[in-house]
Design an enzyme around this catalytic site. Structure first.
Site, PDB file in Angstrom:
ATOM      1  N   PHE A 206       0.818  -1.227   0.000  1.00  0.00           N
ATOM      2  CA  PHE A 206       0.000   0.000   0.000  1.00  0.00           C
ATOM      3  C   PHE A 206       0.850   1.275   0.000  1.00  0.00           C
ATOM      4  O   PHE A 206       0.494   2.276   0.643  1.00  0.00           O
ATOM      5  CB  PHE A 206      -0.972   0.009   1.200  1.00  0.00           C
ATOM      6  N   CYS A 207       1.971   1.234  -0.700  1.00  0.00           N
ATOM      7  CA  CYS A 207       2.875   2.407  -0.773  1.00  0.00           C
ATOM      8  C   CYS A 207       3.276   2.885   0.611  1.00  0.00           C
ATOM      9  O   CYS A 207       3.450   4.096   0.839  1.00  0.00           O
ATOM     10  CB  CYS A 207       2.237   3.562  -1.554  1.00  0.00           C
ATOM     11  N   ALA A 208       3.393   1.956   1.542  1.00  0.00           N
ATOM     12  CA  ALA A 208       3.835   2.319   2.893  1.00  0.00           C
ATOM     13  C   ALA A 208       4.737   1.193   3.392  1.00  0.00           C
ATOM     14  O   ALA A 208       4.477   0.575   4.429  1.00  0.00           O
ATOM     15  CB  ALA A 208       2.635   2.522   3.809  1.00  0.00           C
TER      16      ALA A 208
END
Ligand SMILES: Cc1ncc(COP(=O)(O)O)c(C=O)c1O
Length: 475
Positions: free
Chosen positions: A376-378
């Protein structure tokens, strides 16, 4: 324990476009799709979609035209700005609302103005989306503070870093709510800490703005917010506009993006910059996107934003408790921190023995349920929540950099919006229960990029683009 469904379930559904789309699934059947991928992007409100269509008839370039349509478009564009300002309680004396492409664009703009922070560093938490991490890392440099073992913001760690920094930290950049756990950050407490140590605060509100009230507060309040960034496509206006709220004096000099509309006068040798917000909106702005965002805000407030938020929280709590009750399912992050606001209607989870990509593919192919999987781009936050140590992360990094993306860890995320219902949740819980028992109806293949698809391929998609091309008479 099964929760009683909200009496409001389904109440808002009719106001959202495309939420009852028939989707093809395994075996040739078609079901009404379930969209539990709202944290990635949301469908438009019907009123927004219709307003965009209607506005297209009167659309014209803003600000510089004297024609009727140009004046009308300018009025609508500035009204949208006004609506955003009221929605977030912006103090117009000290702050400015700038239309941008979205949260990523907004945060990069702040980072590009880093020289105005006198070369000081930015403090971030391990929780941040890459959009709220990489611009700082690759410009000013950042100090990253850790989280509690359960994945909460650690106020004491922030305070410690600010104290240790002895004035070298110019900005504290945190998300208003996490796109991985849905935890809502104590943004006003963080703002107070930042201000006490002579730093500004920037809130990445990509997830917070659509699912929580935001009150920026007057500049005289020690807990006020300096920068707020958000994206229209995450709040039912997916037409390419977002917002950056910033202190007026931050954008004092020449803008980062230069061009038409940003100036008062240009001579052979001189440039006199226009006042804000024009100075920071060089080029022809995305008028339709901004108007769409304004209409979305107006519509949310008219339909009962607070009630919608309560519905989301209620459905989100049911999502969490029911997922936690399924054998073999592990939800990322603990309960909310004591005294914190309820988390967003969102849960990321893993299923024992099954790759997150496989679970997501099976949900889509066998049940018609859309979710998201991966990190999740984290990445740092997901590594933290999966309890990976530095050695394990380095091993994965080595694999990925040598082209083996199959090694990437991750989770599955279900994220809710006001139009989602208790019946949809029932279908989702049933699907995860079956999948966790290993009852897959199809077989799947993993590609080199790590993604899964059904053996034999996905059911054919009738692309709207093909339709457009056909309408245009081309092959
Ligand atoms: C917390 C958070 N911050 C920033 C972003 C980036 O938003 P955008 O892609 O609209 O620029 C996202 C998008 O997923 C997000 O969830």
């Amino acid at each position: 324990m099964r929760r009683v469904p909200s009496p409001h379930f389904g109440h808002w559904r009719e106001h959202f476009a495309g939420v009852d789309l028939p989707v093809p699934i395994a075996g040739g059947a078609t079901v009404t799709g379930v969209n539990f991928d709202n944290a990635a992007s949301t469908p438009p409100l019907k009123r927004v979609r219709d307003a965009v269509n209607g506005f297209s008839d009167v659309y014209s370039s803003v600000h510089r035209g004297t024609g009727y349509k140009s004046r009308l478009a300018t009025e609508a564009y500035e009204q949208a700005r006004e609506l955003v300002a009221r929605f977030l309680s912006v103090d117009p004396q000290s702050q400015v609302v700038i239309f941008v492409k979205g949260t990523t664009d907004a945060l990069n703009r702040i980072a590009a103005g880093q020289s105005r922070l006198d070369g000081r560093q930015v403090l971030v938490t391990e929780m941040e989306h890459h959009a709220d991490l990489l611009p700082w890392r690759h410009r000013s440099g950042h100090v990253m503070v850790g989280l509690s073992p359960d994945g909460h913001i650690d106020l004491a760690a922030i305070e410690h870093a600010l104290t240790e920094g002895k004035g070298t930290i110019g900005l504290v950049a945190v998300c208003g709510a996490s796109n991985v756990t849905g935890f809502v950050s104590p943004i006003h407490e963080i703002a107070e800490l930042a201000h006490r140590h002579g730093a500004l605060v920037s809130i990445d509100a990509a997830q917070l703005a659509p699912h929580h009230r935001i009150d920026i507060g007057p500049a005289s309040d020690p807990g006020h917010l300096d920068f707020v960034s958000l994206s229209g496509h995450k709040m039912y206006a997916p037409y390419g506009a977002g917002v950056l709220v910033a202190p007026r004096d931050f954008f004092a000099g020449a803008p980062e993006v230069m061009g038409g509309g940003a100036i008062s006068i240009v001579t052979w040798d001189d440039t006199v910059w226009a006042d804000l917000p024009d100075r920071e909106e060089a080029g022809s702005p995305n008028v339709i996107g901004a108007v769409a965002l304004g209409v979305a805000i107006e519509t949310l407030l008219e339909l009962g934003f607070d009630e919608m938020l309560r519905h989301e929280v209620e459905l989100g709590q049911a999502l969490h408790s029911r997922l936690r009750g399924i054998p073999g399912v592990g939800v990322l992050g603990g309960a909310e921190a004591p005294g914190a606001a309820p988390r967003l209607g969102l849960a990321s989870f893993v299923v024992d023995g099954l790759h997150h990509g496989l679970v997501a593919a099976a949900l889509s192919h066998e049940w018609g349920i859309a979710v998201r999987n991966g990190c999740f781009c984290a990445n740092p936050y997901v590594f933290h929540l999966l309890h990976m140590d530095r050695r394990e992360v380095e091993a994965v990094e080595g694999e990925v950099t040598s082209g083996h993306r199959k090694a990437l860890p991750g989770a599955v995320r279900a994220s809710l919006a006001p139009y989602n219902t208790a019946l949809e949740l029932d279908r989702f819980v049933e699907a995860i229960t079956q999948i966790a028992r290993g009852r897959l109806k199809a077989t799947y293949e993993q590609a080199a990029d790590g993604t899964f698809s059904p053996a034999g391929g996905w059911p054919r998609i009738a692309s709207p683009l093909n339709t457009l091309v056909k309408i245009g008479g081309h092959k």
